[in-house]
Scaffold this active site. Structure first.
Site, PDB file in Angstrom:
ATOM      1  N   GLU A   1      85.266  17.395  30.234  1.00  0.00           N
ATOM      2  CA  GLU A   1      84.509  17.296  29.030  1.00  0.00           C
ATOM      3  C   GLU A   1      85.759  17.840  27.787  1.00  0.00           C
ATOM      4  OE1 GLU A   1      80.692  18.571  27.628  1.00  0.00           O
ATOM      5  OE2 GLU A   1      80.038  18.326  29.651  1.00  0.00           O
ATOM      6  N   GLU A  30      78.067  23.792  32.648  1.00  0.00           N
ATOM      7  CA  GLU A  30      78.130  25.140  31.639  1.00  0.00           C
ATOM      8  C   GLU A  30      77.126  26.211  31.663  1.00  0.00           C
ATOM      9  OE1 GLU A  30      80.082  22.451  27.817  1.00  0.00           O
ATOM     10  OE2 GLU A  30      77.841  22.860  27.534  1.00  0.00           O
TER      11      GLU A  30
HETATM   12  C1  BG6 Z   1      78.639  19.875  26.048  1.00  0.00           C
HETATM   13  C2  BG6 Z   1      77.561  19.366  26.942  1.00  0.00           C
HETATM   14  O1  BG6 Z   1      78.320  21.338  25.706  1.00  0.00           O
HETATM   15  O2  BG6 Z   1      79.046  19.321  24.925  1.00  0.00           O
HETATM   16  C3  BG6 Z   1      77.279  18.087  26.603  1.00  0.00           C
HETATM   17  O3  BG6 Z   1      77.522  19.402  28.164  1.00  0.00           O
HETATM   18  C4  BG6 Z   1      77.264  17.515  24.959  1.00  0.00           C
HETATM   19  O4  BG6 Z   1      75.927  17.550  27.374  1.00  0.00           O
HETATM   20  C5  BG6 Z   1      78.886  17.920  24.641  1.00  0.00           C
HETATM   21  O5  BG6 Z   1      76.976  16.442  24.820  1.00  0.00           O
HETATM   22  C6  BG6 Z   1      78.940  17.784  23.258  1.00  0.00           C
HETATM   23  O6  BG6 Z   1      78.115  18.330  22.469  1.00  0.00           O
HETATM   24  P1  BG6 Z   1      77.123  17.506  21.353  1.00  0.00           P
HETATM   25  O7  BG6 Z   1      75.872  18.326  20.799  1.00  0.00           O
HETATM   26  O8  BG6 Z   1      77.945  16.901  20.330  1.00  0.00           O
HETATM   27  O9  BG6 Z   1      76.505  16.422  22.226  1.00  0.00           O
END
Ligand code: BG6
Length: 489
Positions: free
Chosen positions: A388, A192
């Protein structure tokens, strides 16, 4: 003539994703050095944006290093993947994963970032992880560094604010490319990249209050961005020299943005937000800073310090694909009073009244995923990889089982839209759901914000047996993979 597909391609890469700092734990084991993530304390939040920025000040960092802060640092413990990787990978294999996205902890390989020699124990750990993945025929997708820089490089020169970070990063890149050559086909230099604009400490080890540009936060963020872009392009070059068969692409947090109304001013704001988000693939896939960014730089007083040859580096070393995270959509408005705000992936937004929210107030928008896939593909015409996507939710164990129909519903609706996008003509090559095993949240360091198909018995304070339990979604995802995305019930 182009043939319209009717579903997922046969070799579609189904799987899941994690990051070293959120699963491994063992933060000081076998020679590992401290990382930026090890210095982020537990800071729970659910329904507001206030705590969302996981920034650390120079004073806080000093206290955390001296360990007199009385804070709890959950990422140091993770979910003990470091010792349980065999059991965890066996569970991924049981679901039928074709790919597993993981990251390498940079300070496991170079504990201080500037060490003369890499740490053999760190390298050996990932050898064992790749052995295990090979055993089950699971393709690794490696994010070379996912929000963790050796802390020494933060203290020494303020992370990616300094051009020196490029050299130290490339030494690390060379070591891992040579070591894992032939074992890893998919690579992303950074996680990211665009989150530098929200969280420079997290994304690039940059502490704003000691920055030499501290009078202009935009200058700090875009100068560090420039260094990460050059580092990405040079890593791409190196990767091609060492492993001509591998694929290397850029990875962004996709912030798909709708205009809040049909008012031209809101539409224009949405266009600007979009330009700032695709700026990263503009540089890394198209090979140059796009025209629109120069006006923005001028208006924000940003003066990027480039070196002779930088433009050529960017032009000649473009990536093979775009990988991105997708959780939600955002709203753009020119109204100085933007109305009700909701939470989101490191960036909040005005609430879209048409969307439901997660337990953490993140908007849920499966159709937005189809829109984003089409938009990115139309613009860049390179393969796309969703690395993701997922639902952070509260889960409950009842009689040794976890019933999570809400997660199944979330994922099902997103997968349906992925299929639509493929039929639209988008070249989508893979999908790795976020946090395929419960892990420590990046934004809040909570354990109770669970994304996994696999439940991990640990609470927000680190109590629990760490036992792994298959959730209902585990069996569901297994069927999805088996049927190549056809059986979503
Ligand atoms: C993304 C990141 O932005 O979001 C992850 O690459 C992160 O590392 C994921 O875990 C979800 O965010 P959060 O804050 O719910 O863990």
């Amino acid at each position: 003539m182009f043939k319209v597909k009717n579903g997922f391609p046969e070799n579609f890469l189904w799987g899941g994703a994690t990051a070293a700092s959120q699963v491994e734990g063992a933060y000081d084991v076998d020679g590992k050095g401290l990382s930026t993530s090890d210095m982020v304390p537990y800071k729970p939040m659910e329904h507001s944006n206030d705590n969302m920025k996981i920034e650390v000040t120079s004073e806080q960092l000093k206290a955390y290093l001296e360990d007199d802060s009385k804070e709890y640092f959950p990422k140091r413990k993770g979910v003990d993947f470091y010792h349980r990787y065999k059991e965890d990978i066996a569970l991924f294999a049981e679901m039928g994963f074709k790919v597993y996205r993981l990251s390498i902890a940079w300070p496991r390989i170079f504990p201080n970032g500037d060490d003369k020699e890499p740490n053999e124990a760190g390298l050996a750990f990932y050898d064992k992880v790749f052995d295990e993945l090979e055993k089950y025929g699971i393709e690794p997708f490696v994010t070379m560094t996912h929000y963790e820089m050796p802390i020494n490089l933060v203290l020494k020169y303020n992370g990616f604010e300094s051009r020196q970070a490029i050299d130290d990063y490339l030494r690390f890149a060379k070591v891992i490319f040579k070591r894992y050559k032939g074992r890893v086909k998919y690579w992303a230099p950074f996680n990211e990249l665009n989150m530098m604009l929200t969280s420079p400490y997290t994304c690039g080890g940059v502490i704003s209050d000691v920055s030499k540009y501290k009078d202009n936060e935009y200058q700090i963020k875009y100068q560090a961005t420039h260094h990460q872009l050059i580092a990405s392009a040079l890593a791409t070059k190196l990767c091609r020299e060492i492993m001509p068969d591998a694929k290397i692409g850029c990875m962004i947090a996709r912030l798909e943005t709708y205009a809040a109304t049909s008012k031209p001013e809101d539409q224009l704001q949405a266009l600007l937000d979009e330009q700032l988000n695709v700026f990263y693939p503009e540089v890394l896939i198209n090979g140059k800073y796009p025209n629109y960014i120069w006006r923005y730089f001028k208006e924000k007083g940003i003066n990027i310090e480039m070196e002779p040859g930088d433009e050529e580096i960017l032009r000649e070393n473009t990536g093979d694909f775009i990988a991105f995270s997708y959780y939600m959509t955002y709203m753009a408005t020119a109204n100085p009073e933007p109305g009700v705000q909701v939470s989101g992936n490191l960036v909040g937004t005005s609430q879209n009244p048409h969307l439901e929210l997660t337990d953490w107030d993140w908007p849920i928008d499966p159709i937005g995923l189809r829109i984003t896939l089409n938009r990115l593909y139309d613009r860049f015409k390179v393969p796309l990889f969703i690395v993701e996507n997922g639902l952070g939710a509260h889960d409950k164990v009842e009689d040794g089982k976890v019933h999570d129909p809400y997660r199944i519903d979330y994922l099902r609706r997103h997968i349906e839209q992925m299929k639509e996008a493929i039929i639209d003509g988008v070249d989508l090559i893979g999908y790795t759901t976020w946090g395929c095993i419960d892990l420590v949240s990046c934004g809040t360091s909570q354990m109770s914000k669970r994304y996994g198909f696999i439940y991990v018995d640990q609470d927000d304070h680190g109590n629990g047996t760490l036992e792994r339990i298959r959730k209902d979604s585990f069996y569901w995802y297994k069927k999805v993979i088996q049927s190549n995305g056809e059986d979503l019930e």
